[in-house]
Write a protein that holds these residues in place. Structure first.
Motif, PDB file in Angstrom:
ATOM      1  N   TRP A  35     -14.616 -77.569 -77.127  1.00 17.94           N
ATOM      2  CA  TRP A  35     -15.065 -77.019 -75.834  1.00 17.94           C
ATOM      3  C   TRP A  35     -16.321 -76.164 -75.985  1.00 17.94           C
ATOM      4  N   MET A  36     -16.542 -75.617 -77.178  1.00 15.83           N
ATOM      5  CA  MET A  36     -17.620 -74.648 -77.362  1.00 15.83           C
ATOM      6  C   MET A  36     -18.765 -75.167 -78.224  1.00 15.83           C
ATOM      7  N   LEU A  37     -18.827 -76.481 -78.459  1.00 21.36           N
ATOM      8  CA  LEU A  37     -19.942 -77.026 -79.243  1.00 21.36           C
ATOM      9  C   LEU A  37     -21.259 -76.699 -78.558  1.00 21.36           C
ATOM     10  N   SER A  38     -22.192 -76.136 -79.297  1.00 17.39           N
ATOM     11  CA  SER A  38     -23.381 -75.523 -78.680  1.00 17.39           C
ATOM     12  C   SER A  38     -24.270 -76.499 -77.935  1.00 17.39           C
ATOM     13  N   ASN A  39     -24.308 -77.784 -78.324  1.00 17.04           N
ATOM     14  CA  ASN A  39     -25.211 -78.736 -77.678  1.00 17.04           C
ATOM     15  C   ASN A  39     -24.516 -79.769 -76.810  1.00 17.04           C
ATOM     16  N   PRO A  70      -9.738 -74.384 -70.787  1.00 18.31           N
ATOM     17  CA  PRO A  70     -10.121 -73.120 -71.426  1.00 18.31           C
ATOM     18  C   PRO A  70     -10.817 -72.200 -70.426  1.00 18.31           C
ATOM     19  N   SER A  71     -10.863 -70.940 -70.740  1.00 26.26           N
ATOM     20  CA  SER A  71     -11.566 -69.998 -69.858  1.00 26.26           C
ATOM     21  C   SER A  71     -13.075 -70.095 -70.052  1.00 26.26           C
ATOM     22  N   ARG A  72     -13.519 -70.540 -71.239  1.00 27.28           N
ATOM     23  CA  ARG A  72     -14.945 -70.656 -71.501  1.00 27.28           C
ATOM     24  C   ARG A  72     -15.238 -72.021 -72.114  1.00 27.28           C
ATOM     25  N   VAL A  73     -16.426 -72.564 -71.799  1.00 30.98           N
ATOM     26  CA  VAL A  73     -16.897 -73.810 -72.401  1.00 30.98           C
ATOM     27  C   VAL A  73     -18.347 -73.617 -72.815  1.00 30.98           C
ATOM     28  N   ALA A  74     -18.875 -74.596 -73.524  1.00 25.73           N
ATOM     29  CA  ALA A  74     -20.285 -74.540 -73.949  1.00 25.73           C
ATOM     30  C   ALA A  74     -21.195 -74.425 -72.734  1.00 25.73           C
ATOM     31  N   ARG A  75     -22.238 -73.658 -72.862  1.00 23.97           N
ATOM     32  CA  ARG A  75     -23.122 -73.401 -71.731  1.00 23.97           C
ATOM     33  C   ARG A  75     -23.803 -74.671 -71.221  1.00 23.97           C
ATOM     34  N   ASN A  76     -24.023 -75.656 -72.105  1.00 25.47           N
ATOM     35  CA  ASN A  76     -24.729 -76.866 -71.698  1.00 25.47           C
ATOM     36  C   ASN A  76     -23.823 -77.946 -71.118  1.00 25.47           C
ATOM     37  N   LEU A  77     -22.517 -77.717 -71.074  1.00 25.20           N
ATOM     38  CA  LEU A  77     -21.605 -78.748 -70.598  1.00 25.20           C
ATOM     39  C   LEU A  77     -21.870 -79.038 -69.116  1.00 25.20           C
ATOM     40  N   GLY A 130      -1.263 -76.579 -66.020  1.00 20.20           N
ATOM     41  CA  GLY A 130      -1.632 -75.181 -65.902  1.00 20.20           C
ATOM     42  C   GLY A 130      -2.552 -74.908 -64.735  1.00 20.20           C
ATOM     43  N   LEU A 131      -3.092 -73.695 -64.715  1.00 16.39           N
ATOM     44  CA  LEU A 131      -3.936 -73.251 -63.618  1.00 16.39           C
ATOM     45  C   LEU A 131      -5.408 -73.542 -63.907  1.00 16.39           C
ATOM     46  N   ILE A 132      -6.182 -73.599 -62.828  1.00 13.61           N
ATOM     47  CA  ILE A 132      -7.638 -73.611 -62.976  1.00 13.61           C
ATOM     48  C   ILE A 132      -8.055 -72.158 -63.166  1.00 13.61           C
ATOM     49  N   PRO A 133      -8.606 -71.797 -64.329  1.00  9.28           N
ATOM     50  CA  PRO A 133      -8.856 -70.376 -64.613  1.00  9.28           C
ATOM     51  C   PRO A 133      -9.995 -69.811 -63.756  1.00  9.28           C
ATOM     52  N   PRO A 134      -9.859 -68.548 -63.304  1.00  8.16           N
ATOM     53  CA  PRO A 134     -10.963 -67.914 -62.546  1.00  8.16           C
ATOM     54  C   PRO A 134     -12.264 -67.872 -63.348  1.00  8.16           C
ATOM     55  N   GLU A 135     -12.150 -67.857 -64.696  1.00  6.71           N
ATOM     56  CA  GLU A 135     -13.347 -67.814 -65.541  1.00  6.71           C
ATOM     57  C   GLU A 135     -14.168 -69.094 -65.459  1.00  6.71           C
ATOM     58  N   ILE A 136     -13.701 -70.072 -64.688  1.00  5.73           N
ATOM     59  CA  ILE A 136     -14.465 -71.309 -64.521  1.00  5.73           C
ATOM     60  C   ILE A 136     -15.840 -71.028 -63.921  1.00  5.73           C
ATOM     61  N   SER A 153     -17.973 -69.307 -65.127  1.00  3.67           N
ATOM     62  CA  SER A 153     -18.966 -69.237 -66.213  1.00  3.67           C
ATOM     63  C   SER A 153     -19.445 -70.620 -66.642  1.00  3.67           C
ATOM     64  N   TRP A 154     -18.860 -71.685 -66.089  1.00  2.00           N
ATOM     65  CA  TRP A 154     -19.276 -73.054 -66.440  1.00  2.00           C
ATOM     66  C   TRP A 154     -20.512 -73.417 -65.608  1.00  2.00           C
ATOM     67  N   VAL A 155     -21.577 -72.700 -65.771  1.00  2.00           N
ATOM     68  CA  VAL A 155     -22.682 -72.700 -64.811  1.00  2.00           C
ATOM     69  C   VAL A 155     -23.455 -74.023 -64.756  1.00  2.00           C
TER      70      VAL A 155
END
Length: 991
Positions: free
Chosen positions: A426-430, A446-453, A465-471, A473-475
């Motif tokens: 989920w957090m692979l940088s590219n 996950p609450s966080r994913v790679a910024r480029n996803l 499960g739930l859709i996390p509010p931290e979604i 950040s998946w900008v």
């Protein structure tokens, strides 16, 4: 003696005097310094030669190489030289090498070099040279290297080339050569490199005589229209290192003798019609690259391929190979690229893939592989993509993928993978694309994913499960498909802050609660599917503010209350609110057949029309038993009376129209169809109208994925067509049904009956250039992005795209096609603002009555775009399109409309007046262009190009090929400049 210049060279000299500052004639002295300075002047005094002056030694100039104090070599590549090659260049009497690659040199082949008696190397590739190659080119008898590729030479390759016996390298690639390949080239026994690529030769076979080129190391002939079989004489080319015959129409089997070349390093035969099996003898070569993809080859991959210890690139995709991949292939230490997708390969993937080499691409999709995905694909640290979808792979995703920092895409959908996604993936940088739909994967988001996803597809799995509010950040998220999983709970308000989201599919989960009342930033959303969940409450009014929304599905939930009236303001092509608890009246704009299945199974919803399976809003239900009985009796009488009336009318109609034929639709397809006639006819409603013109209306019609939408133009309706309309329809179908070009709008099919004719096109999301340039000015509502304007790089991209479409029509179609109505409203833009020429209703195919001309029965086109000669001639040629395109270029620069000038002047007249009066460039610029100073040189060039295209005399206008070349060169210059500004050491520019 130099032959006289043909008339068109004079016109080009005028052209380049306008585009550059020009020079005056003067007497040229014979000293080498004077000769060089005169060359600099005649070629436009380019800034890149600023160090050429009268004070420094000529032999210290970087572009000049000397021997014994005399000039022997000129290296003038990419110096922005303009004009032709002057005769006095051969006053440099010891000149041996001249390289003028990648400039703006014009005219025909420069015969002036015949007078350079010591010339052995000549490179004039990537310029603007035209005409036929000279029949006496063998006068350059000492040449060892001749590079004339990427120009505009036409006709045959003269037989005289076979007399240049000293030649070691010959490049004629990327011209317009359309004659025969002379077998005399086989006489060049010293030739080591032969490049004929990207020419449309006249259905040639490879000359048998090429087998005599015993010194040949490189045979480069992709996209040369080759047919027939590969001649067995090529097996004589024992020194061959590179063989490229790709992008042709070659057929037959690959004979073993072709692969006896021990020096062969690269073999490219992709995209032909080759069949049969791969000869096992290939495994005895020292190949570093094999690309035989996109053929009809079959059989298995020979076991000996693992012996290719230098192999770096292995492309076998889109064939009919079967069997397993030899285990030894995974042990090749140099392997970087491995692509075998779209075959019938089976068995398990060798587990050692990636363990012994720095693997970069691993693409094995659309086969029948079983077992696990190799664990060590990323061991070398260079992997950028894993593409293995549509197989039968099992097991868990390899945890080693968590260490693939360079990976951009993982596509493993439609397999049988289980378990959870390793957290590090989920957090692979590219990583930008993660596509895992159609497996049995589980776990939570996950609450966080790679910024480029930007693309996440996990539909048809077992996620929960739930859709996390931290979604929030998946900008960068653009596409999110998670249907048919086990997600539960409410949709958090934070989800609606993702401003780049265009596709959201959460169909078939267990989501509950109400939708967020305020949809904050889903302005880019085009597809929203929340069907088959447990959502409740009212449909938020804020949904009606999503102006780009085209597909909305909220069916099979528990929504209640009224349908928001403003929902009808959206340009929805698909709407489904069925199986909910909605109440009240359906908004009147939805009362048509396009939405007949959009409101089913809502017991308390009513309609004012009878096209829906709902009760009528004007009939109040009653609990009385008598009243329904009366209704039934009364309805029966009314029905009988109506039936009798219809029978009488039908009887009279048949008497008066005994020969009338029942109306049926005839469908003619021109492309692969992924929709039906019913899709089109059911959506021809006012709600779907997106444009109108003299010939009729244009509709946007949803046809489902993957195409999404099509555009339908109705030529006429329920009226007898006049002859002009009939001609326009015939013309458009004739032209668009036969042409294939990425910058010409695709005609998918046509539907005809005796009352209507419908043309179905690919849908262009961003509509016309006219609306982007002039929509706000005319208070149109083009459905554009609020506050968005076309920046200059995008305008230049549009100009190049439109020029490519017209260039294809004028120069690559036989006979040529003249559009006759080029204008900004007929240049359509797709989702990436790629330009495509449209509306061929008045186009003209030029028959060969006279070269370049054809009859015109009446004036056609649009005011402001008319070429001046329309007023005094009854014949047309391609130059009228050049004029109209020049007006479009002026529109792109100035932002003005074609008829918008001072007083009675149109745009072209106004622009010429401003230029002749010497007004500064800033005075004519469209004020909405951002940062014009950054692009002022480019903008000025396009403005001048628009002027010369709108010259009063047709003979003074350049061809579309010349126009395109200028635009592309300027585009590349800007690209290089920007890359250098960013501090990059390497960049890729097309030749």
């Amino acid at each position: 003696m130099t032959p006289p210049s043909p008339p068109h060279l004079f016109r080009f000299s005028v052209f380049f005097i306008l585009l550059t500052s020009g020079v005056t004639s003067q007497h040229f002295l014979t000293t080498e310094r004077t000769t060089l300075l005169n060359l600099k002047q005649i070629w436009g005094n380019p800034p890149s030669l600023a160090n050429w002056n009268s004070t420094s030694s000529t032999c210290t100039w970087p572009e000049v190489h000397c021997r014994n104090g005399s000039v022997v070599e000129l290296q003038l590549n990419s110096k922005e030289l303009t004009g032709s090659v002057p005769p006095f260049i051969c006053e440099l009497s010891n000149l041996e090498t001249v390289s003028l690659r990648d400039n703006f040199i014009t005219g025909e082949f420069p015969r002036v070099f015949y007078n350079c008696s010591k010339l052995i190397t000549l490179d004039v590739s990537q310029n603007m040279l035209v005409g036929r190659l000279p029949d006496d080119i063998d006068r350059l008898s000492q040449l060892k290297s001749l590079e004339i590729g990427a120009n505009n030479f036409t006709g045959d390759i003269p037989q005289a080339f076979g007399n240049l016996s000293a030649l070691i390298s010959l490049h004629l690639y990327q011209n317009l050569l359309n004659g025969a390949i002379p077998p005399e080239i086989g006489n060049l026994s010293n030739l080591e490199t032969l490049g004929l690529a990207y020419n449309e030769f006249a259905d040639p076979e490879i000359p048998f005589e090429f087998g005599r080129l015993i010194s040949l190391k490189v045979l480069w002939m992709p996209a040369t229209n080759l047919i027939g079989k590969i001649p067995k004489s090529l097996s004589n080319l024992v020194n061959l290192e590179l063989l490229d015959l790709s992008l042709n129409k070659l057929e037959g089997e690959l004979f073993p003798e072709l692969f006896l070349f021990q020096n062969l390093d690269s073999l490219f035969l992709y995209k032909n019609n080759l069949s049969g099996k791969l000869p096992s003898v290939i495994s005895s070569l020292n190949l570093s690259q094999i690309d035989i993809s996109m053929n009809k080859l079959n059989g298995s991959i020979p076991n000996g391929f693992g012996k290719l210890k230098k192999l770096e690139v292995f492309n076998l995709y889109q064939n009919q190979f079967s069997g397993a991949i030899p285990t030894s292939m995974s042990q090749i230490p140099t392997l970087r690229i491995f692509r075998v997708f779209s075959n019938n390969l089976a068995g398990e993937l060798p587990p050692e893939f990636g363990l012994h080499s720095k693997l970069e691409a691993f693409e094995v999709s659309d086969n029948k592989f079983t077992g696990k995905l190799p664990e060590n694909l990323c061991a070398g640290g260079y992997l950028t993509g894993v593409v293995a979808f549509s197989n039968n792979l099992t097991g868990e995703l390899p945890r080693s993928l968590e260490r693939c920092d360079r990976i951009v895409t993982i596509q493993l959908y439609d397999n049988n993978f289980t378990g959870e996604i390793p957290s590090g993936i989920w957090m692979l940088s590219n990583i930008s694309s993660l596509r895992l739909s159609g497996n049995s994967l589980s776990g939570e988001l996950p609450s966080r994913v790679a910024r480029n996803l930007s693309r996440l597809e996990i539909s048809n799995n077992k996620f929960s499960g739930l859709i996390p509010p931290e979604i929030s950040s998946w900008v960068k998220l653009n596409v999110f498909k998670a249907s048919n999983n086990r997600f539960s709970g409410e949709i958090p308000p934070e989800f609606t802050t993702l401003s780049e989201l265009t596709v959201l599919d959460l169909d078939g989960n267990s989501l509950s609660g109400e939708l967020p009342s305020q949809i904050k930033s889903w302005n880019s959303l085009t597809f929203l599917n929340l069907a088959r969940n447990k959502l409740s409450g009212e449909i938020p009014v804020s949904l009606t503010s999503l102006h780009n929304l085209l597909d909305l599905d909220l069916s099979e939930n528990q929504f209640s209350g009224h349908i928001p009236p403003n929902l009808s303001n959206l340009k929805l092509t698909s709407l489904n609110l069925s199986s909910n608890k909605l109440t009240g009246t359906i908004p009147s704009s939805f009362n048509n057949m396009a939405y007949q299945n959009s409101f089913l199974n809502n017991p308390n919803l009513c309609s004012t029309t009878q096209i829906f399976h709902l009760h009528n809003c004007y009939i109040k239900p009653s609990h009385s038993n008598k009243f329904p009985t009366k209704i039934i009796v009364l309805s029966t009488f009314v029905l009988l009376a109506a039936l009798l009336s219809v029978l009488f009318i039908l009887r009279d109609y048949m008497k008066t129209k005994p020969n009338r034929i029942h109306t049926t639709w005839k469908l003619t397809s021109f492309q692969k169809m992924d929709f039906t006639e019913r899709n089109i006819l059911s959506s021809m409603t006012e709600a779907n109208v997106i444009g109108a013109g003299g010939a009729g209306k244009v509709y946007r019609v949803g046809v489902g994925q993957p195409r999404g939408y099509v555009a339908v133009k109705r030529i006429w309706n329920n009226n007898k067509p006049d002859q002009n309309q009939e001609n326009e329809f015939t013309s458009e179908v004739r032209i668009l049904g036969s042409v294939r070009h990425s910058n010409i709008v695709k005609l998918l099919c046509c539907l005809c009956n005796q009352d209507s004719k419908l043309l179905v096109y690919e849908y262009m999301m961003h509509q016309s250039l006219d609306k982007w340039l002039h929509g706000k000015k005319r208070k149109l509502d083009p459905g554009l992005v609020p506050g968005f304007v076309l920046d200059w790089p995008r305008r230049l991209q549009i100009a190049i795209g439109a020029a490519q479409g017209l260039c294809y029509m004028h120069h690559d179609c036989s006979p040529p096609i003249v559009h006759r109505d080029v204008k900004s409203s007929n240049i359509l833009l797709d989702s990436e603002f790629k330009a495509k020429i449209a509306d061929f209703g008045i186009a003209k195919i030029l028959e060969k009555q006279k070269p370049g001309e054809g009859d015109m029965s009446s004036i056609a086109g649009s005011l402001g775009y008319f070429a001046p000669e329309y007023a005094y001639t009854s014949r047309i040629n391609e130059k009228i399109d050049v004029y109209s395109f020049g007006v479009v270029l002026l529109e792109l620069v100035t932002g003005k409309e074609a008829n918008e000038g001072d007083g009675d002047l149109n745009l072209a007249e106004w622009a010429w007046k401003r230029y002749e009066e010497g007004d500064p460039m800033v005075g004519v610029l469209d004020q909405s262009i951002k940062d014009p100073d950054t692009y002022i040189e480019e903008i000025s060039m396009v403005f001048k190009l628009g002027l010369i295209c709108t010259s009063t005399l047709p003979s003074s206008r350049p061809s579309m090929k010349d126009v395109l070349e200028i635009l592309k060169r300027r585009h590349q210059l800007y690209y290089i400049t920007e890359k250098m500004k960013q501090g990059r050491e390497e960049f890729d520019v097309a030749p």
